[in-house]
Scaffold this motif. Sequence first.
Motif, short mmCIF file in Angstrom:
data_model
loop_
_atom_site.label_atom_id
_atom_site.label_comp_id
_atom_site.label_asym_id
_atom_site.label_seq_id
_atom_site.Cartn_x
_atom_site.Cartn_y
_atom_site.Cartn_z
N LYS A 1 0.90 -1.31 0.19
CA LYS A 1 0.02 -0.11 -0.03
C LYS A 1 0.90 1.22 -0.04
O LYS A 1 0.60 2.18 -0.85
CB LYS A 1 -0.97 0.01 1.09
CG LYS A 1 -1.56 1.23 1.49
CD LYS A 1 -2.59 0.96 2.69
CE LYS A 1 -2.94 2.27 3.33
NZ LYS A 1 -3.99 2.11 4.36
N TYR A 2 1.58 1.26 0.95
CA TYR A 2 2.63 2.73 1.16
C TYR A 2 3.88 2.48 0.16
O TYR A 2 4.26 3.63 -0.21
CB TYR A 2 3.41 2.73 2.49
CG TYR A 2 2.12 2.95 3.46
CD1 TYR A 2 1.44 4.15 3.32
CD2 TYR A 2 1.71 2.07 4.63
CE1 TYR A 2 0.32 4.54 4.30
CE2 TYR A 2 0.89 2.29 5.39
CZ TYR A 2 0.18 3.56 5.27
OH TYR A 2 -0.91 3.83 6.32
N ARG A 3 4.12 1.29 -0.55
CA ARG A 3 5.26 1.04 -1.23
C ARG A 3 4.77 1.66 -2.63
O ARG A 3 5.47 2.57 -3.55
CB ARG A 3 5.70 -0.52 -1.47
CG ARG A 3 6.87 -0.43 -2.36
CD ARG A 3 7.05 -1.93 -2.56
NE ARG A 3 7.64 -2.41 -1.23
CZ ARG A 3 8.10 -3.66 -1.01
NH1 ARG A 3 8.11 -4.58 -1.70
NH2 ARG A 3 8.60 -3.60 0.36
N ALA A 4 3.46 1.52 -2.92
CA ALA A 4 2.65 2.02 -4.41
C ALA A 4 2.81 3.50 -4.15
O ALA A 4 2.92 4.08 -5.19
CB ALA A 4 1.33 1.29 -4.56
N MET A 5 2.38 4.05 -3.14
CA MET A 5 2.27 5.51 -2.73
C MET A 5 3.46 6.10 -3.17
O MET A 5 3.82 7.18 -3.84
CB MET A 5 1.67 5.93 -1.65
CG MET A 5 1.44 7.31 -1.19
SD MET A 5 0.89 7.99 0.57
CE MET A 5 -0.64 7.18 0.63
N ALA A 6 4.59 5.67 -2.49
CA ALA A 6 6.09 6.14 -2.51
C ALA A 6 6.33 6.08 -3.96
O ALA A 6 6.91 7.12 -4.54
CB ALA A 6 7.00 5.35 -1.72
N ARG A 7 6.47 4.95 -4.63
CA ARG A 7 6.61 4.79 -6.12
C ARG A 7 6.05 6.16 -7.00
O ARG A 7 6.48 6.53 -7.63
CB ARG A 7 6.48 3.52 -6.54
CG ARG A 7 6.75 3.37 -7.99
CD ARG A 7 6.54 1.91 -8.63
NE ARG A 7 7.12 0.85 -7.52
CZ ARG A 7 5.88 0.25 -7.13
NH1 ARG A 7 4.79 0.12 -7.03
NH2 ARG A 7 6.49 -0.81 -6.25
N GLU A 8 4.64 6.17 -6.57
CA GLU A 8 3.87 7.28 -7.50
C GLU A 8 4.39 8.61 -7.26
O GLU A 8 4.43 9.32 -7.99
CB GLU A 8 2.38 7.39 -7.14
CG GLU A 8 1.56 5.89 -7.68
CD GLU A 8 1.40 6.17 -9.12
OE1 GLU A 8 1.37 7.27 -9.58
OE2 GLU A 8 1.49 5.26 -9.68
N CYS A 9 4.78 8.78 -5.76
CA CYS A 9 5.01 10.26 -5.40
C CYS A 9 6.42 10.58 -5.91
O CYS A 9 6.86 11.84 -6.53
CB CYS A 9 5.08 10.35 -4.05
SG CYS A 9 3.30 10.48 -3.47
N LEU A 10 7.49 9.36 -6.00
CA LEU A 10 8.82 9.67 -6.36
C LEU A 10 9.11 9.55 -7.80
O LEU A 10 10.46 9.99 -8.10
CB LEU A 10 9.69 8.80 -5.38
CG LEU A 10 9.78 9.02 -3.91
CD1 LEU A 10 10.39 7.95 -3.03
CD2 LEU A 10 10.08 10.45 -3.56
N THR A 11 8.27 9.20 -8.53
CA THR A 11 8.59 8.88 -9.87
C THR A 11 7.85 10.11 -10.86
O THR A 11 7.94 9.84 -12.07
CB THR A 11 8.24 7.58 -10.33
OG1 THR A 11 6.84 7.14 -10.17
CG2 THR A 11 9.08 6.40 -9.76
N ARG A 12 7.25 10.59 -10.28
CA ARG A 12 6.52 11.63 -11.11
C ARG A 12 7.64 12.76 -11.81
O ARG A 12 8.33 13.39 -10.88
CB ARG A 12 5.21 12.51 -10.30
CG ARG A 12 4.22 11.61 -9.96
CD ARG A 12 3.22 11.23 -11.13
NE ARG A 12 2.36 10.18 -10.84
CZ ARG A 12 1.24 9.90 -11.47
NH1 ARG A 12 1.02 10.58 -12.49
NH2 ARG A 12 0.44 8.88 -11.09
N ASP A 13 7.41 13.03 -12.83
CA ASP A 13 8.18 14.03 -13.70
C ASP A 13 7.60 15.58 -13.61
O ASP A 13 6.71 15.86 -14.48
CB ASP A 13 8.39 13.71 -15.02
CG ASP A 13 9.55 14.47 -15.70
OD1 ASP A 13 10.29 14.92 -15.07
OD2 ASP A 13 9.34 14.71 -16.90
#
Length: 156
Positions: A1-13
């Motif tokens: 759950k939080y891993r997906a959120m972190a990925r979404e937040c940290l990979t946005r250009d």
Amino acid sequence: KYRAMARECLTRDFNLSQFLCAELVPASITTIKEMATLSSKKEQNYLSVFLYCLFAEMAASMGPQSLDGSLYMNEVKWGDFQCGWEAMMHLEKESEQDIYNRILYRRAEVLGLSFTTSQPESYAIVRLACLCRVIEPSRGKKIEEAFAELKLEERQ
């Protein structure tokens, strides 16, 4: 759950500093709008986490130069960041252009400039002030005066 959120937040250009200086076009926040929509579907606030990550990244950007706190995040930079944060909180309900206009309106307000979206000249003046990273009302007025001195064909 939080891993997906972190990925979404940290990979946005997306570069908030460039957006706040009107270097990016309104369409550049489409990716952030998509993330905000995604978070509302999953009942998680990706947008707040994303903005917090941006804040931390910006505040730490000059970290290697000093261990005495953030050299970057001063009062002026915080005001710019806060402007962006407040505008982004409207992403789910407003268009990208509306968010962009919010930022330009806020900058115009700080600089004592007139800003009306229906008047291309006021739009151009405020955008120029942003591009020049003007933070003082007196410098904003100088840009307005210089723009007024241009010939009509140069303004268009």
